[in-house]
Write a protein that holds these residues in place. Structure first.
Motif: not given
Length: 323
Positions: A43-50, A104-107, A314-322
């Protein structure tokens, strides 16, 4: 959560000055802590992206002002990688690329570009310290745990202290998530739990950042070290570099906006710098009250990045979000 009462800075100094990261170049980064809250981190990652536009300007403002803090400035002066406009532009664009790919990525995945990016930055920090000390043991080495606490504040402190000042309308829970993201990044960068200012609740993290601001940053800005103005000016000139002969940004206008955000006394500006400051401040008003402008400016920041460099993450983030 760790708790500290008053005297946050004194505590950070006691546990962090003279203490350094001991990870060798051949060692891997530590695994995720067993009690780590992955959902909160994401959620913290997405806060930055938004809010990538506002977060970017907050980090930039913190960087320019933070060059006045001598123990943060000295390693940058030593490396000589940001002492001219072009070198400064390239150096800080690379730094921002690292920061963005962490979001964006999975650290936590050792095979990901984001994980490799964190590992590279951590080893660069240790390399700079070894070069500055000549590989010898010194009483007060640079890039200490205490210094890393200050750096961590520079990346997230402006947003958590003044979200609306940077045009972000959000809840305390959103800010808590963003702090938690930086707790995870700090952990991977080798910041101990004692010095990780984000391994606390939001109220205490904000209090620490406020103390750093009042006791370190503002006094440093009022009496900056000798190399502050050349290094800060090189950074601002680097931002103007792609604009050729048009000086859109100035050091004075950026410092004015920083003082205004902190509700600190502001220096007097000439007409041109006053207009530049109003130009910067107008963006925060637009992203705060006009959703279309926020989306547009976020998109422009994204398009300004090397898209191929980030595409897989970016694709990795979208995968995690599902999940």
């Amino acid at each position: 959560m760790l708790r500290m009462q008053h005297g946050h800075l004194e505590h950070l100094r006691e546990v962090g000055v003279g203490v350094v990261d001991t990870l060798s170049d051949s060692e891997e980064l530590p695994a995720m802590p067993h009690d780590f809250d992955v959902d909160k981190f994401n959620r913290g990652r997405k806060f930055f992206l938004n809010n990538i536009f506002s977060c970017t300007l907050s980090m930039l403002s913190s960087l320019i002002a933070g060059l006045s803090v001598v123990n943060l400035l000295e390693p940058l002066v030593f490396t000589r990688e940001s002492n001219t406009p072009l070198k400064s532009l390239l150096r800080y664009v690379r730094t921002f690329h690292h920061v963005v790919i962490w979001h964006y990525g999975n650290v936590w995945d050792p095979s990901s570009g984001a994980h490799k990016s964190v590992a590279k930055v951590r080893r660069l920090h240790n390399s700079v310290r070894r070069r500055m000390t000549g590989g010898e043991t010194v009483e007060n080495p640079p890039v200490s745990q205490y210094d890393m606490s200050l750096v961590q504040c520079g990346f997230m402190g402006g947003i958590v202290m003044y979200p609306e000042g940077f045009g972000i309308r959000c809840s305390s829970a959103d800010l808590s998530d963003y702090c938690y993201f930086w707790y995870g990044i700090g952990f991977l960068l080798g910041i101990s739990d004692k010095n990780n200012i984000c391994k606390r609740d939001l109220v205490e993290t904000v209090a620490i950042c406020k103390e750093i601001e009042s006791d370190i940053l503002l006094p440093a800005l009022h009496d900056p070290p000798r190399d502050f103005y050349p290094m800060a000016q090189a950074l601002v000139d680097g931002m103007n570099f792609p604009l050729k002969y048009f000086c859109l940004f100035s050091l004075e206008s950026f410092l004015y906006v920083s003082y205004a955000t902190m509700s600190a006394p502001r220096p007097k500006l000439g007409l041109a710098d006053r207009l530049r400051a109003l130009f910067l401040q107008s963006f925060f008003i637009l992203v705060k009250y006009v959703p279309f402008c926020r989306s547009l400016l976020n998109r422009l920041v994204f398009l300004g990045l090397n898209k191929k460099f980030l595409e897989g993450e970016i694709l990795d983030l979208r995968f995690q979000s599902r999940k």
